[in-house]
Design a protein around this motif. Structure first.
Motif, mmCIF file in Angstrom:
data_model
loop_
_atom_site.group_PDB
_atom_site.id
_atom_site.type_symbol
_atom_site.label_atom_id
_atom_site.label_comp_id
_atom_site.label_asym_id
_atom_site.label_seq_id
_atom_site.Cartn_x
_atom_site.Cartn_y
_atom_site.Cartn_z
ATOM 1 N N ALA A 197 42.157 11.915 -2.324
ATOM 2 C CA ALA A 197 41.343 11.086 -3.505
ATOM 3 C C ALA A 197 42.072 9.693 -3.617
ATOM 4 N N TYR A 198 41.172 8.632 -3.590
ATOM 5 C CA TYR A 198 42.050 7.468 -4.070
ATOM 6 C C TYR A 198 41.271 6.597 -4.911
ATOM 7 N N ASP A 199 41.939 5.651 -5.527
ATOM 8 C CA ASP A 199 41.416 4.789 -6.643
ATOM 9 C C ASP A 199 40.287 4.221 -6.153
ATOM 10 N N ASN A 200 39.313 4.290 -7.105
ATOM 11 C CA ASN A 200 37.807 3.755 -6.801
ATOM 12 C C ASN A 200 37.008 4.289 -5.816
ATOM 13 N N GLY A 201 37.412 5.148 -5.255
ATOM 14 C CA GLY A 201 36.753 5.970 -4.360
ATOM 15 C C GLY A 201 36.075 7.124 -4.603
ATOM 16 N N GLN A 255 35.573 5.504 -14.331
ATOM 17 C CA GLN A 255 34.977 5.092 -15.570
ATOM 18 C C GLN A 255 33.559 4.220 -15.289
ATOM 19 N N ASP A 256 33.645 3.494 -14.350
ATOM 20 C CA ASP A 256 32.708 2.375 -14.004
ATOM 21 C C ASP A 256 31.610 3.107 -13.193
ATOM 22 N N ALA A 257 31.786 4.270 -12.637
ATOM 23 C CA ALA A 257 31.004 5.024 -11.958
ATOM 24 C C ALA A 257 29.498 4.620 -11.996
ATOM 25 N N VAL A 258 28.882 4.226 -10.898
ATOM 26 C CA VAL A 258 27.353 4.176 -10.826
ATOM 27 C C VAL A 258 26.685 5.417 -10.379
ATOM 28 N N THR A 271 34.886 10.006 -2.113
ATOM 29 C CA THR A 271 35.891 11.190 -1.583
ATOM 30 C C THR A 271 35.561 12.533 -2.410
ATOM 31 N N SER A 272 34.607 12.479 -3.231
ATOM 32 C CA SER A 272 34.147 13.874 -3.567
ATOM 33 C C SER A 272 33.256 14.260 -2.967
ATOM 34 N N ARG A 275 28.661 4.187 -0.719
ATOM 35 C CA ARG A 275 28.296 3.132 -1.538
ATOM 36 C C ARG A 275 28.998 2.620 -2.613
ATOM 37 N N GLY A 276 29.690 1.485 -2.733
ATOM 38 C CA GLY A 276 30.605 0.997 -3.775
ATOM 39 C C GLY A 276 31.958 1.570 -3.842
ATOM 40 N N LEU A 277 32.558 0.646 -4.430
ATOM 41 C CA LEU A 277 34.166 1.194 -4.854
ATOM 42 C C LEU A 277 34.254 1.082 -6.256
ATOM 43 N N ALA A 278 34.321 1.923 -6.987
ATOM 44 C CA ALA A 278 34.113 1.764 -8.588
ATOM 45 C C ALA A 278 35.191 2.995 -9.208
ATOM 46 N N THR A 279 35.830 2.424 -10.235
ATOM 47 C CA THR A 279 36.585 3.530 -11.148
ATOM 48 C C THR A 279 35.561 4.632 -11.563
#
Ligand code: 8X3
Length: 244
Positions: free
Chosen positions: A137-141, A89-92, A145-146, A83-87
């Protein structure tokens, strides 16, 4: 020999539906579990399987599902998603919560519920569908990824904990597979989802089902530990060759 039973979670679409169909063709009686019972039932009707409602994020649902399946030889932990792609910092948080519930705790619950039956069968097999996101681990993921790293760690731990018992463990880690995965990740935005696969030939659900079927049809003494599979045009989660 009586027919062997395979349980597939997330079986209403994509890799789960393809795997259910393929395992039925291999001679298994397939139990299809997913939230969307009508979709599971349609597939079950075609392949002579059994459709049952299953929400892996809900402990009571997993218990009821497992109680309806007295015998199992193969379990395919396929339910999950992004669900989603966010940094970071902006994690939902709600997105994270769902991804951890579905991918990690869902796999934990279903595996716990079925392991005794798989071992009891005398020749059990747990296949867990993780992802290249279980290795990278990739950016915004990071939410996904975790969760996939954690799901994979759970799965890989089982291999050692059950050494000496009649049960095998296989992790299938796909890269880009064109299913509802990206549509779900982007909350139904099909255009954004299509862009993920643009300019290359992605894997399809049948490619993964084919690989799962191969792993579970090896002789009982052969354990296929891990398979990482990607389109030829994809080198890593973040690097692919696109035409045009
Ligand atoms: C899906 C593959 O690359 O989007 O599990 O993480 S990726």
């Amino acid at each position: 020999m009586s027919q062997r039973t395979a349980v597939v979670t997330g079986a209403s679409a994509g890799i789960g539906a393809a795997t259910a169909t393929r395992l039925a063709a291999e001679g298994f009686h397939v139990v299809l579990g997913a939230r969307r019972l009508d979709r599971c039932q349609e597939i079950a009707d075609k392949i002579g399987g059994t459709a049952l409602q299953l929400d892996v994020t809900d402990e009571a649902s997993v218990e009821a599902f497992a109680a309806s399946v007295p015998v199992a030889h193969v379990l395919v932990n396929n339910a999950g998603g992004a669900r989603g792609l966010a940094t970071v910092q902006d994690a939902v948080e709600d997105d994270w919560r769902w991804m951890w519930e579905a991918n990690v705790l869902g796999t934990l619950r279903v595996t716990k519920a079925f392991l005794p039956k798989l071992i009891e069968s005398g020749d059990g097999h747990v296949v867990t569908v993780t992802s290249v996101a279980a290795f990278e681990a990739y950016d915004n993921g990071s939410g996904y990824t975790s969760a996939k790293h954690a799901q994979a760690a759970l799965h890989r731990t089982l291999r050692g904990e059950h050494l000496g018992q009649p049960v095998r463990f296989t992790e299938i880690a796909p890269g880009m597979v064109e299913t509802d995965f990206s549509v779900n990740r982007f909350g139904g935005d099909t255009e954004r989802a299509e862009a993920v696969y643009r300019g290359l030939q992605p894997l399809v659900a049948d490619d993964v089902a084919d690989t799962i079927a191969w792993a579970v049809t090896r002789p009982s003494h052969v354990n296929i530990d891990q398979i990482i599979m990607k389109p030829r045009a994809q080198a890593s989660a973040t690097r692919a060759h696109r035409e045009g």
